[in-house]
Write a protein that holds these residues in place. Structure first.
Motif, short mmCIF file in Angstrom:
data_model
loop_
_atom_site.label_atom_id
_atom_site.label_comp_id
_atom_site.label_asym_id
_atom_site.label_seq_id
_atom_site.Cartn_x
_atom_site.Cartn_y
_atom_site.Cartn_z
N ILE A 1 21.15 -26.69 -29.34
CA ILE A 1 22.61 -26.59 -29.29
C ILE A 1 22.97 -25.60 -28.19
N ARG A 2 23.54 -26.12 -27.12
CA ARG A 2 23.87 -25.30 -25.97
C ARG A 2 25.37 -25.33 -25.71
N HIS A 3 25.85 -24.32 -25.03
CA HIS A 3 27.18 -24.38 -24.44
C HIS A 3 27.18 -25.58 -23.49
N PRO A 4 28.23 -26.40 -23.48
CA PRO A 4 28.25 -27.58 -22.61
C PRO A 4 27.90 -27.27 -21.16
N LEU A 5 28.37 -26.12 -20.64
CA LEU A 5 28.08 -25.77 -19.25
C LEU A 5 26.58 -25.54 -19.05
N VAL A 6 25.92 -24.92 -20.05
CA VAL A 6 24.48 -24.70 -19.95
C VAL A 6 23.75 -26.04 -19.85
N GLY A 7 24.19 -27.00 -20.65
CA GLY A 7 23.58 -28.33 -20.58
C GLY A 7 23.72 -28.95 -19.20
N ARG A 8 24.87 -28.78 -18.57
CA ARG A 8 25.07 -29.33 -17.23
C ARG A 8 24.21 -28.60 -16.20
N ILE A 9 24.05 -27.28 -16.38
CA ILE A 9 23.21 -26.52 -15.47
C ILE A 9 21.76 -26.98 -15.56
N VAL A 10 21.26 -27.18 -16.80
CA VAL A 10 19.89 -27.66 -16.99
C VAL A 10 19.70 -29.02 -16.33
N GLN A 11 20.67 -29.92 -16.51
CA GLN A 11 20.58 -31.24 -15.89
C GLN A 11 20.56 -31.15 -14.37
N ALA A 12 21.36 -30.23 -13.82
CA ALA A 12 21.40 -30.06 -12.37
C ALA A 12 20.05 -29.61 -11.83
N GLU B 1 17.17 -30.10 -13.27
CA GLU B 1 16.24 -31.21 -13.43
C GLU B 1 16.39 -32.22 -12.30
N ARG B 2 17.63 -32.52 -11.91
CA ARG B 2 17.86 -33.44 -10.79
C ARG B 2 17.31 -32.87 -9.49
N HIS B 3 17.43 -31.56 -9.33
CA HIS B 3 16.97 -30.89 -8.11
C HIS B 3 15.45 -30.95 -7.97
N THR B 4 14.75 -30.84 -9.10
CA THR B 4 13.28 -30.80 -9.04
C THR B 4 12.65 -32.18 -9.05
N GLN B 5 13.36 -33.19 -9.47
CA GLN B 5 12.77 -34.52 -9.58
C GLN B 5 12.24 -35.07 -8.25
N PRO B 6 12.97 -34.97 -7.13
CA PRO B 6 12.45 -35.55 -5.89
C PRO B 6 11.12 -34.95 -5.47
#
Length: 327
Positions: A305-316, A318-323
């Protein structure tokens, strides 16, 4: 085709003030619903209009909003962090409502705090702590393992079901790295214990915590301080247990005295012991599974259970490291 057809559901609530609470400040809760589900949510006064392309998702969001509003009417507080677990619960069990998840097993910790489980696993965890003298809560950070254990401990202390609380963590760098820091041993290891203090201060007034610490009613100490003791009439919490050695884990578990209850929490994916050193928590899962009188509760990513902004930061991130990971 049908997937491009925009479907609409209109909900009207009978209390404009509670509806505003449901929608969130500047409709923040509705924005979060849209982000998570793709359903557009627009409000005007106490009327909520939902638009989407999937009737199943639309029904799920509508049920979640109606159920959360019903909780508000019954005096159960609803916060932004409740939106995601509510949607996840109803996606798994449509038509089940949220009463069992959010209202059943809620309890007052202190005049400062009321605790309500936010996921089915959290509810099961609280039930296990009530029923068993020893509970292991295993899973990733952010699932409430330690926070809920401290809440139960404080509630038991204030209700005089136990006489004291003992909160402990292994200090995995309590050797030469800390030796260069000023102060005595407690001053050196206090940074490792700070999360336990933070949870206590969220439950009780600062002055009351200070007094209980001074009187020994609450003890926060590194795991090494547990050796050679037998703890009676106590609620004992071992946090970050993945960083115990097998010997430390056995030592801790055998400290349990009459009238006492213990909760062990940890994340087996975050072991900070020296390379090759076995984890006491991982070994305990093998040795103790099936032993009567204790229980293991396993959390997963769906319980985070995260603050919504924390969830978006984690996703960002993850997107940055995927390539780079796919090269």
């Amino acid at each position: 085709m049908a997937k491009n057809t925009c479907l609409e559901r209109r909900l009207e609530f009978d209390d404009a003030g509670l509806a505003r609470d449901l929608f969130g400040v500047h409709n923040a809760n509705l924005a979060f619903v849209a982000e998570k589900t793709g359903v557009r949510a627009d409000s005007r006064g106490s009327v909520l209009t939902l638009r989407g392309e999937s009737i199943e998702v639309l029904d799920q969001v509508a049920e979640a909003m109606v159920s959360l509003y019903g909780m508000l009417k019954r005096g159960v507080p609803v916060s932004p962090r409740d939106i995601e677990p509510a949607l996840a619960h109803l996606a798994k069990a449509p038509g089940s409502g949220l009463c069992k998840l959010f209202e059943e097993k809620s309890f007052i910790v202190s005049p400062k705090k009321t605790i309500t489980p936010r996921t089915a696993t959290q509810r099961d965890y609280l039930g296990a702590i009530r029923a068993s003298d020893l509970v292991f809560g295993v899973g990733p950070a952010g699932t409430g393992k330690t926070y809920l254990a401290v809440a139960m401990a404080v509630a038991d202390l204030l209700a005089r079901r136990v006489k004291r609380l003992v909160l402990t963590r292994p200090a995995v760098e309590a050797g030469e790295k800390l030796g260069f820091l000023p102060g005595d041993l407690m001053e050196k290891v206090n940074p490792y214990l700070r999360p336990l203090y933070d949870a206590l201060h969220d439950m009780l007034d600062f002055q009351r915590v200070t007094e209980m610490l001074a009187e020994g009613v609450i003890e926060v100490a590194p795991l090494a301080f547990m050796r050679g003791r037998t703890l009676n009439d106590a609620f004992i919490i071992l946090d970050e247990a993945q960083n115990t050695t097998p010997e430390q884990m056995k030592m801790f578990l055998t400290r349990l005295g009459f009238g006492s209850k213990a909760v062990v929490t940890g994340d087996v994916t975050q072991v900070d012991l020296p390379r090759g050193a076995p984890s006491g928590l991982i070994e305990a899962r093998t040795i103790l599974t099936g032993v009567p009188g204790l229980e293991f509760v396993y959390f997963n990513e769906e319980d985070v259970i995260r603050h919504p902004l924390v969830g978006r930061i984690v996703q960002a991130y993850e997107r940055h490291t995927q390539p780079s990971e796919t090269k």
